[in-house]
Motif scaffolding. Sequence first.
Motif, PDB file in Angstrom:
ATOM      1  N   ILE A   5     -24.816  -9.805 -28.573  1.00 29.00           N
ATOM      2  CA  ILE A   5     -25.646 -10.858 -29.090  1.00 29.00           C
ATOM      3  C   ILE A   5     -24.565 -11.437 -30.632  1.00 29.00           C
ATOM      4  CG2 ILE A   5     -27.617 -12.372 -30.502  1.00 29.00           C
ATOM      5  CD1 ILE A   5     -29.027 -10.027 -29.200  1.00 29.00           C
TER       6      ILE A   5
ATOM      7  N   ASN B 179     -22.849 -15.047 -30.360  1.00 28.51           N
ATOM      8  CA  ASN B 179     -22.971 -16.336 -31.252  1.00 28.51           C
ATOM      9  C   ASN B 179     -21.828 -17.061 -31.693  1.00 28.51           C
ATOM     10  OD1 ASN B 179     -26.146 -15.914 -31.087  1.00 28.51           O
ATOM     11  ND2 ASN B 179     -26.457 -14.883 -32.489  1.00 28.51           N
TER      12      ASN B 179
ATOM     13  N   ALA C  22     -22.573 -13.863 -21.665  1.00 26.66           N
ATOM     14  CA  ALA C  22     -24.448 -14.709 -21.329  1.00 26.66           C
ATOM     15  C   ALA C  22     -25.514 -14.158 -21.811  1.00 26.66           C
ATOM     16  CB  ALA C  22     -23.787 -16.091 -21.912  1.00 26.66           C
ATOM     17  N   THR C  23     -25.690 -14.086 -19.944  1.00 25.40           N
ATOM     18  CA  THR C  23     -26.326 -13.279 -19.608  1.00 25.40           C
ATOM     19  C   THR C  23     -26.567 -11.980 -19.986  1.00 25.40           C
ATOM     20  OG1 THR C  23     -25.410 -14.098 -17.177  1.00 25.40           O
ATOM     21  CG2 THR C  23     -27.143 -12.329 -16.825  1.00 25.40           C
TER      22      THR C  23
ATOM     23  N   GLU D  70     -28.058 -12.480 -23.285  1.00 18.25           N
ATOM     24  CA  GLU D  70     -29.970 -12.850 -23.329  1.00 18.25           C
ATOM     25  C   GLU D  70     -30.604 -11.377 -22.465  1.00 18.25           C
ATOM     26  OE1 GLU D  70     -33.555 -14.696 -23.118  1.00 18.25           O
ATOM     27  OE2 GLU D  70     -31.228 -15.490 -23.855  1.00 18.25           O
ATOM     28  N   TYR D  71     -30.279 -10.398 -21.210  1.00 15.93           N
ATOM     29  CA  TYR D  71     -30.464  -9.539 -21.760  1.00 15.93           C
ATOM     30  C   TYR D  71     -30.871  -8.597 -22.834  1.00 15.93           C
ATOM     31  CZ  TYR D  71     -31.395  -4.566 -18.886  1.00 15.93           C
ATOM     32  OH  TYR D  71     -31.906  -3.667 -18.847  1.00 15.93           O
TER      33      TYR D  71
ATOM     34  N   ARG E 185     -30.843  -9.687 -25.496  1.00 17.31           N
ATOM     35  CA  ARG E 185     -32.369  -9.882 -26.792  1.00 17.31           C
ATOM     36  C   ARG E 185     -33.821  -8.996 -26.247  1.00 17.31           C
ATOM     37  NH1 ARG E 185     -29.096 -14.550 -25.958  1.00 17.31           N
ATOM     38  NH2 ARG E 185     -28.074 -15.009 -27.968  1.00 17.31           N
ATOM     39  N   GLU E 186     -33.870  -9.451 -24.884  1.00 18.25           N
ATOM     40  CA  GLU E 186     -35.416  -9.063 -24.386  1.00 18.25           C
ATOM     41  C   GLU E 186     -35.540  -8.225 -24.378  1.00 18.25           C
ATOM     42  OE1 GLU E 186     -34.980 -10.479 -19.654  1.00 18.25           O
ATOM     43  OE2 GLU E 186     -34.651 -12.920 -20.456  1.00 18.25           O
TER      44      GLU E 186
END
Length: 203
Positions: free
Chosen positions: A76, A80, A114-115, A118-119, A121-122
């Motif tokens: 992440i 960022n 990016a994918t 996001e995974y 983060r979830e």
Amino acid sequence: MRLLGYARISTASQDAQLQLDALASAGVESRDVFSDVTSGSKTAAQRPGMRRLLDYATPGDTVVVWRVDRLGRSLIDVLNTVNLLTESGIAVRSVQDGIDPATTSGRLMLNMLATLAEYERELIVERVNAGIAAAKASGTRFGRPPVRADVIAEKLEMATGARAKGKTATQAAELVGWSRATLYRHQSAAAAQTVDQQQSPTT
């Protein structure tokens, strides 16, 4: 367009020469290399070398790193940092990973990052929520500790006295560190308690 290099090592005992050699081979001049010696606990934006790089870089420049993980302490954080640079019009190239936004494959790699970010983060959100649920089930209480009734009563008395001397509700509330809404809430609660006590049968 300028090529700006960035190198990061975790401790002073590590050798950054491998990264510096890779940056030089990519065409980065030694005067345009920024570096950090810092632990992984700091995000990229908190590192002095990265901050100097961000201040120095201008739209159209390309930041070159040996590997993309040099840009952050986590996936992440890496993404960022990449987003921060690209939103400023600065490209990112990773020598070892083959990430280059100027190429189709390089853009594909960035999209994959990016994918994955996001995974991640979830997953973090799920772990946090699961931890909170388990803590609540075991009796752990969250939020601010309850304020003692005698403290509330003392503050309410001070605020009431201030109101009697001509202070506005807002001024009286600020005097005891409350908002006006908090003052009204405690006044209503105190009034309701008084009514209940008056209506309760005496023993």
